[in-house]
Design a protein around this motif. Structure first.
Motif, PDB file in Angstrom:
ATOM      1  N   GLY A  95       0.818  -1.215   0.000  1.00  0.00           N
ATOM      2  CA  GLY A  95       0.000   0.000   0.000  1.00  0.00           C
ATOM      3  C   GLY A  95       0.848   1.260   0.000  1.00  0.00           C
ATOM      4  N   GLY A  96       1.893   1.282  -0.827  1.00  0.00           N
ATOM      5  CA  GLY A  96       2.768   2.461  -0.883  1.00  0.00           C
ATOM      6  C   GLY A  96       2.123   3.606  -1.657  1.00  0.00           C
ATOM      7  N   GLU A 135       0.584  12.373  -3.740  1.00  0.00           N
ATOM      8  CA  GLU A 135      -0.552  12.129  -2.863  1.00  0.00           C
ATOM      9  C   GLU A 135      -1.098  13.437  -2.279  1.00  0.00           C
ATOM     10  N   GLN A 136      -0.180  14.298  -1.815  1.00  0.00           N
ATOM     11  CA  GLN A 136      -0.634  15.556  -1.217  1.00  0.00           C
ATOM     12  C   GLN A 136      -1.224  16.491  -2.252  1.00  0.00           C
ATOM     13  N   PRO A 178      -8.675  10.396  -4.884  1.00  0.00           N
ATOM     14  CA  PRO A 178      -7.681   9.809  -3.992  1.00  0.00           C
ATOM     15  C   PRO A 178      -6.548   9.147  -4.772  1.00  0.00           C
ATOM     16  N   PHE A 179      -5.406   9.055  -4.114  1.00  0.00           N
ATOM     17  CA  PHE A 179      -4.254   8.404  -4.688  1.00  0.00           C
ATOM     18  C   PHE A 179      -4.429   6.893  -4.543  1.00  0.00           C
ATOM     19  N   VAL A 180      -4.117   6.145  -5.598  1.00  0.00           N
ATOM     20  CA  VAL A 180      -4.261   4.690  -5.547  1.00  0.00           C
ATOM     21  C   VAL A 180      -2.970   4.078  -4.991  1.00  0.00           C
ATOM     22  N   LEU A 205      -6.540   3.255 -14.199  1.00  0.00           N
ATOM     23  CA  LEU A 205      -6.885   2.798 -12.854  1.00  0.00           C
ATOM     24  C   LEU A 205      -5.743   3.002 -11.866  1.00  0.00           C
ATOM     25  N   HIS A 206      -4.544   3.284 -12.377  1.00  0.00           N
ATOM     26  CA  HIS A 206      -3.348   3.515 -11.547  1.00  0.00           C
ATOM     27  C   HIS A 206      -3.045   2.358 -10.611  1.00  0.00           C
TER      28      HIS A 206
END
Ligand code: ADP
Ligand code: MG
Length: 907
Positions: free
Chosen positions: A620-621, A627-628, A636-638, A805-806
């Motif tokens: 889950g990195g 991300e910010q 949201p960041f995947v 989908l990243h």
């Protein structure tokens, strides 16, 4: 040159002639002498209200500052180029010159011009350099960035014997904080260290600066100063270093090699020179053992945007994303740690413990951060005081710093489960003497002037003699007011005023119409005429003169006492310098630990597990910066997993080959894993659900064909040079990030290079690596390379469009979706439709004669490259046997035929 210049200084205009030939004027002689003593500096030569620059200096400064270049007088029959800056704006100009990497020697007038005139008509005002300002030896707040260290770096080189690599020693000092370090390294390590430290100024010996191999590199760096040989003299190095610290030997610094001593002594000598003999307090030099920090070269640093983005901004960098420090010293330490992550899991673990303490105890974190925010920058204030460049506010900063330190120590001591790093902090804070704070507090006034010479900073009531002098001064001012009233009465001139200026001192002033009266009896017995102006007449009186003398002497006495007090307090601070420095460092450590805890809590980071294995498991990195940026918009960041640990029964880590269309998120994924490794090893928590990392010792990151036109090199050439550096250097503990290598050239070239690069990484470097590519053909390699692992970023096709989908999953991308991406980008529909037709045709042809990559000989079976040695060797031997001076023309011709025949047969 300012047109409003009031005084035209004399001296340059007229050379005393007589012998016919022009000769240097006395001022020019003085100038030349001072300039000769400071050849590598621009000389700010004080003339009245200006600093003036002459000759080449004038030309350089005029260009750099955008000020007018003029001429003043002649030297040896030629015009002297000149420019000048007004003294009251000197700091501003100094700033700009220093920022451009120049050094400036400030030369002042050391006496009143009147004094010089007393010595006779031709006498020149005494002048000398009172200060040398260089980019690496600054202490002023106005010239420094509070959030960054400013290092002076000395490089010493051991001459290598033939065929051997040179060895270097580095010494670097932040004079504004007293930090002093030494390290040894090879050529690659030299560039890496300079990239990490970003020194404000670098000093090298003349010889090294002129060295053919190193010169182009040194010249590409900002602010490199070549210095005379004595500064880098190995024979006197130890003595000079010991003398600086007032020690008999340098043994207490640990075993330093002669090369290290040379670099350290060069730094010290340069500081003594620029500070004109005063010795700012430095910590004893600490030797940085080789291999204790993660090696990151310059390309990787800029590519990963660690402390600034590719565009050169702090915003958007990793540092900006995780920096929650509240003090300047903390911010400097965080930047330092980010630039030099550690490799020893135990050392990193200590830092993690401290962060964990503040993650768990939210109250302690909030309390500590609040107190730190109010605390001053101890280290820099102290450094200024010790070199006699400090002011009253620096004394107050020390006082407040000591008080804050005691409060923080008390706050931490309340907690039972203090981490070891924090316990060390408490011990350092407790070594500060509270009595010093009391002494400072008792002496300092509430409101403090910036400069000590303005006076008024010593507290009323703290010094009896001072109180008396001040009372006298203030009282006399009342007496003057009373005197004015009395004179107005006596003369019946209501508008009579007592005024003050620098030429006349105190004087009585009346309008012209009343002037006559004061000059006639009986008033002229009291009022002595001084000056008649257009509208006013000015007088003095015996009484006024006496009063003036009294006021002046009282004010002088008061200031004298204040300056004495200042020196006494500054000496007390200097005596405690070592402890203050330690405490300042401890406060920075505290700030960093609490700040990293703050970001960990805010952004849900976890404590990474670090060990000596070759594992690399990220669950889950996330990318800390992207991300910010995404939380604001874009959803949201995947989060993605990554596992580069050695597969079962393998001794080395894996290589991920990441395929997927443009915009899928490949580059983001690659970088986030590198950034997580950096964060983990600098002692931070990481943006992931879980992370287990076998300490990385080298980190490399390259992007194919970045748009680097600005540097004027072929982008493909850059890409290949950088890839070569990785393949030559990366060891089994390295982490390598290669993003689209081979993109910058024709398809088959690029594909072949990428192919061979992966094989080399797998078979020779055997490091952990992430390789992103749009060549899906490369995925075939996994069949032959057991530690190569195919991963792809998922996309969905939906009604002819592509949806990103990243999400990184095992497997290979089947196609590149280039046309779909082009459509998203808004290419005209006609072009899109045409491209589809072309693609269908190309794919059909490809299927008709498939390329079979499995048939490529595997890397291990590659024939050795032919050696050019053998043939050349016989020819060289034959040539060596020929002695042209002893040959007849005919023999020479025959020898030539023989050589040609030999060449043909060997070739
Ligand atoms: P690629 O290298 O495959 O062309 P990038 O890594 O440059 O793709 O990513 C393209 C864009 O996708 C980025 O600008 C980013 O905003 C977004 N992105 C990438 N990875 C993620 C992710 N894991 N979650 C959300 N958005 C992402
Ligand atoms: Mg990319």
């Amino acid at each position: 040159m300012d047109a409003a210049r009031p005084i035209v200084p004399s001296g340059f205009e007229s050379a005393p002639s007589g012998e016919g030939a022009p000769r240097a004027t006395p001022v020019m002689e003085q100038y030349i002498e001072i300039k000769a003593a400071n050849p590598d500096c621009l000389l700010f030569y004080r003339m009245g209200d200006f600093y003036e620059l002459f000759f080449d200096d004038a030309e350089i400064a005029a260009r750099a500052l955008g000020i007018v270049l003029t001429k003043r007088g002649k030297h040896l029959g030629r015009d002297i180029p000149m420019c000048g800056v007004p003294v009251h704006r000197a700091d501003e100009y100094l700033n700009r010159l220093i920022a451009l990497g120049h050094r400036v020697a400030v030369c002042e007038q050391l006496e009143d011009p009147a004094e010089a005139r007393k010595r006779g008509g031709k006498s020149v005002v005494r002048r000398d350099v009172i200060r040398v300002v260089t980019p690496g030896t600054l202490t002023e707040d106005t010239l420094l960035d509070a959030r960054r260290n400013n290092y002076l770096l000395a490089i010493a080189r051991a001459r290598a014997s033939v065929g051997e690599e040179s060895n270097f020693a580095l010494a670097w000092i932040d004079i504004s904080t007293g930090e002093f370090r030494i390290a040894e390294c090879d050529r690659a390590g030299l560039a890496a260290a300079i990239a990490r430290l970003e020194p404000g100024e670098i000093i090298v010996s003349d010889a090294l600066y002129g060295d053919g191999a190193l010169a182009p590199y040194l010249r590409s760096l900002p602010a490199v100063a070549p210095l005379a040989r004595d500064v880098f003299d190995g024979a006197t190095a130890e003595r000079r270093l010991a003398a600086y610290f007032a020690l008999a030997t340098t043994e207490s610094f640990g075993a330093l090699s002669r090369l290290e001593l040379t670099a350290a002594a060069a730094c010290i000598s340069y500081i003594e020179r620029t500070q004109l003999g005063s010795r700012p307090p430095l910590a004893p030099p600490v030797r940085e053992a080789q291999g204790t920090t993660l090696a990151i070269d310059q390309a990787t640093r800029s590519n990963l945007e660690l402390v600034r983005t590719l565009a050169g901004e702090r915003r958007g960098s990793l540092l900006a994303a995780v920096d929650r420090t509240v003090t300047a010293a903390g911010s400097r330490l965080l930047a330092q740690r980010l630039a030099a992550p550690l490799t020893d899991p135990a050392a990193v673990g200590m830092r993690h413990d401290a962060v964990e303490f503040f993650v768990a105890d939210a109250t302690a974190r909030a309390e500590v951060r609040e107190r730190l925010e109010a605390a001053p920058d101890l280290a820099r204030s102290m450094a200024r005081l010790v070199v006699a460049r400090g002011g009253p506010r620096d004394l107050a900063a020390i006082r407040d710093g000591i008080v804050a330190a005691a409060a923080l120590a008390a706050e931490l001591e309340k907690r039972a489960n203090l981490a070891a790093e924090l316990a060390q902090v408490v011990r350092a804070l407790r070594r500060l003497d509270p009595a010093l704070a009391h002494e400072l507090d008792a002496a300092l006034a509430e409101e403090l002037p910036h400069l000590k010479r303005d006076g008024g900073f010593v507290r009323d009531g703290s010094n009896a003699a001072l109180d008396e002098a001040r009372a006298l001064r203030d009282e006399s001012r009342h007496v003057i007011a009373a005197l004015q009233a009395r004179y107005a009465d006596a003369t019946s001139v209501r508008a009579l005023k007592i005024r003050h200026n620098n030429v006349l001192g105190y004087f009585v002033e009346v309008t012209a119409q009343h002037g006559e009266r004061l000059m006639a009896p009986p008033l002229n017995a009291t009022f002595i005429h001084r000056q008649t102006l257009a509208g006013q007449v000015r007088f003095t009186t015996t009484e006024l003169g006496a009063l003036e003398a009294k006021i002046a002497s009282a004010a002088d006495r008061a200031l004298g006492i204040e300056l004495e007090t200042f020196d006494k307090l500054a000496a007390a601070v200097t005596a405690a310098a070592a402890r203050i420095k330690e405490a300042a460092e401890a406060l920075a450590v505290l700030d960093v630990a609490a700040a990293l805890a703050q970001v960990a809590v805010e952004r849900h980071y976890v404590r990474p597990q670090l060990d000596a294995s070759l594992d690399f498991v990220i669950e889950g990195g996330r990318h800390p910066v992207v991300e910010q940026a995404l939380t604001g918009d874009g959803g949201p960041f995947v989060a993605n997993d990554c596992d580069l640990s050695p597969p079962p029964s393998a001794a080395h880590g894996r290589i991920y080959l990441v395929t997927g269309p443009n915009m899928a998120g490949k580059s983001t994924y690659l970088r986030q894993n590198a950034l997580i490794a950096i964060l983990a090893q600098m002692g931070s928590f990481v943006p992931a659900r879980r992370a287990k990392i076998g300490a990385v010792d080298q980190l490399f990151s390259r992007v194919g064909a970045a748009d680097d036109i600005a540097r004027g090199r072929s982008t493909f050439m850059v890409e290949m040079v950088e890839t070569a550096a990785i393949l030559n250097q990366a060891g089994e503990r390295a982490l390598v990030i290669l993003d689209e290598i081979g993109r910058g050239t024709a398809t088959f070239d690029g594909l072949s290079i990428a192919w061979a690069t992966i094989e080399h990484l797998h078979e020779t470097n055997r490091c952990r690596a992430l390789f992103a590519t749009h060549f899906h053909e490369l995925t075939a390699l996994a069949a032959n390379l057991p530690r190569l692992f195919n991963a792809t970023v998922r996309v969905k096709e939906w009604q002819g469009d592509v949806v990103f989908l990243h999400e990184v999953v095992p497997g290979a991308a089947d196609r590149s979706y280039g046309i779909q991406v082009a459509k998203l980008a808004g290419l005209p529909l006609a072009v899109i439709e045409r491209a589809k037709v072309v693609l269908a045709k190309l794919e059909a042809e490809d299927r008709a004669s498939p390329r079979d990559f499995d048939e490529l000989p595997l890397f291990a079976a590659t024939p050795r490259p032919p050696s050019p040695g053998a043939a050349a060797d016989t020819l060289i031997a034959a040539l060596a046997a020929i002695h042209p001076d002893e040959m007849s023309p005919r023999e020479a011709l025959e020898a030539l035929y023989a050589l040609k025949a030999k060449a043909a047969e060997d070739g």
